[in-house]
Design a protein around this motif. Structure first.
Motif, short mmCIF file in Angstrom:
data_model
loop_
_atom_site.label_atom_id
_atom_site.label_comp_id
_atom_site.label_asym_id
_atom_site.label_seq_id
_atom_site.Cartn_x
_atom_site.Cartn_y
_atom_site.Cartn_z
N PHE A 17 0.83 -1.20 0.00
CA PHE A 17 0.00 0.00 0.00
C PHE A 17 0.86 1.25 0.00
CE2 PHE A 17 -2.11 3.40 2.32
CZ PHE A 17 -3.28 3.54 1.59
N CYS A 18 1.86 1.28 0.87
CA CYS A 18 2.75 2.45 0.96
C CYS A 18 3.51 2.66 -0.34
CB CYS A 18 3.73 2.27 2.12
SG CYS A 18 2.95 2.25 3.74
N SER A 19 3.92 1.58 -0.99
CA SER A 19 4.61 1.69 -2.28
C SER A 19 3.72 2.31 -3.34
CB SER A 19 5.06 0.30 -2.78
OG SER A 19 6.05 -0.20 -1.96
N LEU A 20 2.45 1.94 -3.34
CA LEU A 20 1.51 2.52 -4.29
C LEU A 20 1.30 4.01 -4.02
CD1 LEU A 20 -1.09 -0.36 -4.55
CD2 LEU A 20 0.57 0.35 -6.29
N ALA A 21 1.27 4.39 -2.75
CA ALA A 21 1.14 5.81 -2.41
C ALA A 21 2.38 6.58 -2.86
CB ALA A 21 0.92 5.97 -0.90
N ILE A 22 3.55 6.00 -2.66
CA ILE A 22 4.79 6.64 -3.10
C ILE A 22 4.84 6.72 -4.62
CG2 ILE A 22 7.30 6.34 -3.23
CD1 ILE A 22 7.13 5.41 -0.26
N ARG A 23 4.42 5.66 -5.30
CA ARG A 23 4.40 5.71 -6.77
C ARG A 23 3.43 6.78 -7.25
NH1 ARG A 23 2.32 0.96 -10.66
NH2 ARG A 23 0.38 1.58 -9.68
N SER A 24 2.28 6.91 -6.62
CA SER A 24 1.33 7.96 -6.99
C SER A 24 1.93 9.34 -6.77
CB SER A 24 0.04 7.79 -6.18
OG SER A 24 -0.94 8.69 -6.61
N PHE A 25 2.64 9.51 -5.66
CA PHE A 25 3.35 10.76 -5.40
C PHE A 25 4.35 11.05 -6.52
CE2 PHE A 25 7.21 12.76 -3.76
CZ PHE A 25 6.73 13.91 -3.13
N LEU A 26 5.12 10.03 -6.89
CA LEU A 26 6.12 10.19 -7.95
C LEU A 26 5.48 10.49 -9.31
CD1 LEU A 26 8.62 7.37 -6.94
CD2 LEU A 26 9.01 9.84 -6.82
N GLN A 27 4.33 9.90 -9.57
CA GLN A 27 3.62 10.19 -10.83
C GLN A 27 3.23 11.67 -10.88
OE1 GLN A 27 0.66 7.10 -10.35
NE2 GLN A 27 1.63 5.80 -11.89
N GLY A 28 2.73 12.19 -9.77
CA GLY A 28 2.41 13.61 -9.70
C GLY A 28 3.65 14.48 -9.81
N TYR A 29 4.71 14.04 -9.14
CA TYR A 29 5.96 14.81 -9.14
C TYR A 29 6.51 14.95 -10.56
CZ TYR A 29 10.45 16.54 -7.44
OH TYR A 29 11.54 17.32 -7.19
N ILE A 30 6.63 13.84 -11.24
CA ILE A 30 7.21 13.88 -12.59
C ILE A 30 6.30 14.61 -13.57
CG2 ILE A 30 6.41 11.68 -13.53
CD1 ILE A 30 9.36 11.29 -14.49
N GLU A 31 5.01 14.56 -13.32
CA GLU A 31 4.05 15.28 -14.18
C GLU A 31 4.33 16.78 -14.17
OE1 GLU A 31 -0.75 16.06 -14.27
OE2 GLU A 31 -0.02 14.16 -13.46
N SER A 32 4.70 17.31 -13.01
CA SER A 32 4.94 18.76 -12.93
C SER A 32 6.42 19.12 -13.09
CB SER A 32 4.40 19.33 -11.63
OG SER A 32 5.09 18.82 -10.51
N ALA A 33 7.33 18.26 -12.65
CA ALA A 33 8.75 18.60 -12.67
C ALA A 33 9.49 18.11 -13.91
CB ALA A 33 9.44 18.02 -11.43
N ASN A 34 8.97 17.07 -14.54
CA ASN A 34 9.64 16.42 -15.68
C ASN A 34 10.99 15.82 -15.32
OD1 ASN A 34 7.61 16.89 -17.66
ND2 ASN A 34 8.27 19.02 -17.74
N ILE A 35 11.23 15.62 -14.03
CA ILE A 35 12.41 14.90 -13.54
C ILE A 35 11.96 14.11 -12.31
CG2 ILE A 35 14.13 16.57 -14.36
CD1 ILE A 35 14.30 17.62 -11.47
N GLY A 36 12.80 13.19 -11.87
CA GLY A 36 12.48 12.38 -10.70
C GLY A 36 12.62 13.17 -9.40
N ALA A 37 12.13 12.58 -8.33
CA ALA A 37 12.14 13.21 -7.01
C ALA A 37 13.38 12.82 -6.23
CB ALA A 37 10.89 12.80 -6.24
#
Length: 160
Positions: A17-37
């Motif tokens: 569950f926590c991994s999915l939450a982190i992946r969702s966070f990363l999906q949002g992050y890369i959507e706006s930053a165009n780079i990894g977190a």
């Protein structure tokens, strides 16, 4: 999720569950930053986005709200945040490990990126679980707009 088990407890004890939450966070992050977190930013996901206590702070927000506006509207988010991050750090580390093993996330050039080829292509969307994924994605998007872990943590009242 079993009956009577709060989403906070479920989140803190379930690496998948926590991994999915982190992946969702990363999906949002890369959507706006165009780079990894950066690594430290992953530690804000569980105590903020996966906590039912923080749910009211996300009401009447969207991707365009932004981190600074959100924090101005909901300053209570920062209360005791350092302790909450410390308390959830071992679960975050377990989730990162699980996510890497299951190909939910990856590390590239020292930055964390989401993958869509692992265990699940799309996170579950049941009521409470789907809400956590939405909040994680939104938090990631806002954090990605800033592109700086020290600036994000400074805004949250934490020194790294």
């Amino acid at each position: 999720m079993s009956r009577g088990l709060s989403i906070d407890v479920f989140a803190e004890t379930n690496p998948a569950f926590c991994s999915l939450a982190i992946r969702s966070f990363l999906q949002g992050y890369i959507e706006s930053a165009n780079i990894g977190a950066e690594f430290p930013t992953l530690f804000i996901v569980l105590p903020i986005a996966a906590s039912e206590a923080q749910t009211p702070s996300f009401e009447a927000t969207n991707k365009t709200t932004g981190l600074f506006t959100w924090l101005q509207r909901s300053p209570f988010v920062t209360l005791d945040l350092a302790r909450r991050i410390d308390r959830t750090a071992r679960f975050t580390r377990a989730a990162i490990h699980f996510g890497l093993q299951q190909r939910l996330i990856k590390i590239e050039s020292g930055l964390f990126l989401p993958l869509d080829e692992g265990l699940l292509k799309k996170a579950p969307s049941s009521d409470a679980v789907g809400d956590v994924m939405k909040r994680s994605h939104r938090l990631g998007f806002w954090t990605g707009e800033i592109k700086s872990a020290p600036t994000v943590f400074n805004a949250l009242g934490i020194t790294i």
